[in-house]
Design a protein around this motif. Structure first.
Motif, PDB file in Angstrom:
ATOM      1  N   LYS A  84      61.428  43.149   8.108  1.00 38.04           N
ATOM      2  CA  LYS A  84      62.006  43.437   6.792  1.00 38.04           C
ATOM      3  C   LYS A  84      61.332  44.646   6.182  1.00 38.04           C
ATOM      4  CE  LYS A  84      63.478  38.788   5.837  1.00 38.04           C
ATOM      5  NZ  LYS A  84      63.510  37.697   4.902  1.00 38.04           N
ATOM      6  N   GLU A  85      62.118  45.413   5.454  1.00 38.85           N
ATOM      7  CA  GLU A  85      61.574  46.592   4.785  1.00 38.85           C
ATOM      8  C   GLU A  85      60.968  46.209   3.448  1.00 38.85           C
ATOM      9  OE1 GLU A  85      64.438  49.726   4.418  1.00 38.85           O
ATOM     10  OE2 GLU A  85      64.242  50.308   6.515  1.00 38.85           O
ATOM     11  N   CYS A  86      60.086  47.049   2.970  1.00 39.37           N
ATOM     12  CA  CYS A  86      59.434  46.866   1.677  1.00 39.37           C
ATOM     13  C   CYS A  86      60.493  46.829   0.578  1.00 39.37           C
ATOM     14  CB  CYS A  86      58.459  48.017   1.449  1.00 39.37           C
ATOM     15  SG  CYS A  86      57.607  47.945  -0.136  1.00 39.37           S
ATOM     16  N   SER A  87      60.293  45.956  -0.393  1.00 41.44           N
ATOM     17  CA  SER A  87      61.273  45.815  -1.469  1.00 41.44           C
ATOM     18  C   SER A  87      61.122  46.872  -2.564  1.00 41.44           C
ATOM     19  CB  SER A  87      61.164  44.421  -2.101  1.00 41.44           C
ATOM     20  OG  SER A  87      59.864  44.221  -2.613  1.00 41.44           O
ATOM     21  N   ALA A  88      60.087  47.709  -2.486  1.00 38.03           N
ATOM     22  CA  ALA A  88      59.901  48.783  -3.470  1.00 38.03           C
ATOM     23  C   ALA A  88      61.005  49.826  -3.280  1.00 38.03           C
ATOM     24  CB  ALA A  88      58.536  49.424  -3.310  1.00 38.03           C
ATOM     25  N   GLU A  89      61.521  50.324  -4.372  1.00 34.03           N
ATOM     26  CA  GLU A  89      62.632  51.269  -4.333  1.00 34.03           C
ATOM     27  C   GLU A  89      62.265  52.548  -3.573  1.00 34.03           C
ATOM     28  OE1 GLU A  89      65.324  53.678  -7.539  1.00 34.03           O
ATOM     29  OE2 GLU A  89      64.683  51.646  -8.075  1.00 34.03           O
ATOM     30  N   CYS A  91      61.253  52.868  -0.505  1.00 32.50           N
ATOM     31  CA  CYS A  91      60.235  52.714   0.536  1.00 32.50           C
ATOM     32  C   CYS A  91      60.865  52.118   1.797  1.00 32.50           C
ATOM     33  CB  CYS A  91      59.114  51.800   0.042  1.00 32.50           C
ATOM     34  SG  CYS A  91      57.769  51.626   1.236  1.00 32.50           S
ATOM     35  N   THR A  92      60.559  52.717   2.957  1.00 32.12           N
ATOM     36  CA  THR A  92      61.108  52.230   4.221  1.00 32.12           C
ATOM     37  C   THR A  92      60.036  51.621   5.120  1.00 32.12           C
ATOM     38  OG1 THR A  92      60.870  54.423   5.192  1.00 32.12           O
ATOM     39  CG2 THR A  92      63.012  53.889   4.209  1.00 32.12           C
ATOM     40  N   ASN A  93      58.836  51.393   4.606  1.00 32.12           N
ATOM     41  CA  ASN A  93      57.762  50.776   5.379  1.00 32.12           C
ATOM     42  C   ASN A  93      58.072  49.307   5.643  1.00 32.12           C
ATOM     43  OD1 ASN A  93      56.288  53.131   5.329  1.00 32.12           O
ATOM     44  ND2 ASN A  93      55.110  52.537   3.521  1.00 32.12           N
ATOM     45  N   THR A  94      57.412  48.725   6.623  1.00 34.08           N
ATOM     46  CA  THR A  94      57.585  47.313   6.944  1.00 34.08           C
ATOM     47  C   THR A  94      56.840  46.455   5.936  1.00 34.08           C
ATOM     48  OG1 THR A  94      57.708  47.867   9.277  1.00 34.08           O
ATOM     49  CG2 THR A  94      57.264  45.581   8.755  1.00 34.08           C
ATOM     50  N   ALA A  95      57.522  45.415   5.417  1.00 46.23           N
ATOM     51  CA  ALA A  95      56.906  44.506   4.455  1.00 46.23           C
ATOM     52  C   ALA A  95      55.862  43.658   5.153  1.00 46.23           C
ATOM     53  CB  ALA A  95      57.972  43.614   3.836  1.00 46.23           C
ATOM     54  N   THR A 102      51.696  47.494   2.456  1.00 45.77           N
ATOM     55  CA  THR A 102      50.325  47.630   1.960  1.00 45.77           C
ATOM     56  C   THR A 102      50.218  48.714   0.884  1.00 45.77           C
ATOM     57  OG1 THR A 102      49.863  49.040   3.859  1.00 45.77           O
ATOM     58  CG2 THR A 102      49.158  46.758   4.012  1.00 45.77           C
ATOM     59  N   THR A 103      51.091  49.722   0.938  1.00 49.04           N
ATOM     60  CA  THR A 103      51.081  50.781  -0.072  1.00 49.04           C
ATOM     61  C   THR A 103      51.461  50.226  -1.449  1.00 49.04           C
ATOM     62  OG1 THR A 103      51.770  52.344   1.623  1.00 49.04           O
ATOM     63  CG2 THR A 103      52.009  53.059  -0.654  1.00 49.04           C
ATOM     64  N   ALA A 106      50.587  44.760  -0.860  1.00 47.44           N
ATOM     65  CA  ALA A 106      50.326  43.659   0.072  1.00 47.44           C
ATOM     66  C   ALA A 106      48.860  43.694   0.482  1.00 47.44           C
ATOM     67  CB  ALA A 106      51.225  43.786   1.297  1.00 47.44           C
ATOM     68  N   GLN A 107      48.199  42.543   0.385  1.00 46.43           N
ATOM     69  CA  GLN A 107      46.788  42.455   0.741  1.00 46.43           C
ATOM     70  C   GLN A 107      46.648  42.089   2.211  1.00 46.43           C
ATOM     71  OE1 GLN A 107      44.144  43.125  -1.418  1.00 46.43           O
ATOM     72  NE2 GLN A 107      45.798  43.866  -2.711  1.00 46.43           N
ATOM     73  N   ARG A 108      45.815  42.815   2.943  1.00 48.59           N
ATOM     74  CA  ARG A 108      45.539  42.517   4.350  1.00 48.59           C
ATOM     75  C   ARG A 108      44.347  41.581   4.421  1.00 48.59           C
ATOM     76  NH1 ARG A 108      47.743  46.296   8.048  1.00 48.59           N
ATOM     77  NH2 ARG A 108      47.221  44.674   9.543  1.00 48.59           N
TER      78      ARG A 108
END
Length: 133
Positions: A84-89, A91-95, A102-103, A106-108
């Motif tokens: 799934k992609e990040c829900s931030a407008e 953004c195409t990074n992986t959620a 993480t940008t 999301a906490q690692r």
């Protein structure tokens, strides 16, 4: 021609009947001794060296393999992803967690070894403290 079985409107394949009603189709077998797999090209199966033609990307000067619609991934073929992609407008990074990357917050998980702040890789520890990757 139609199948000779009463009420069947399928096309005849062999011996006056369709595939559903028992038409036998001769398929060539691989010529390698002991192999019963269907031959694809050159008298051999894929396991024994048959080459299937691969379509190239239709974009000029591209030698990549076409995936969907005659183009490669680099030139616009969309491949379904289970990630799934990040829900931030925009953004195409992986959620990672809670639908964000993480940008965007999301906490690692961190290494459980005392005083270590590295990202945990396996079983709660980083590679430095025993995670075998």
């Amino acid at each position: 021609r139609e199948c000779t079985v009463d009420g069947c409107t399928n096309h005849v394949v062999n011996s006056g009947v369709c595939m559903r009603h028992g038409a036998q189709v001769q398929r060539k077998q691989c010529t390698v001794e002991g192999c019963t797999t269907q031959a694809k090209s050159g008298g051999v199966c894929m396991k024994h060296g048959a080459k299937q033609p691969r379509k190239k990307c239709s974009n000029a000067d591209c030698a990549n393999q076409a995936v969907i619609g005659g183009v490669c991934i680099k030139h616009g073929a969309k491949v379904k992803s289970t990630r799934k992609e990040c829900s931030a407008e925009g953004c195409t990074n992986t959620a990672r967690t809670r639908g964000v990357c993480t940008t965007h917050g999301a906490q690692r998980k961190r290494c459980g070894a005392e005083g270590c702040n590295n990202i945990a890789v396996l079983r709660g520890v980083c590679t430095k403290h025993g995670a075998k990757v």
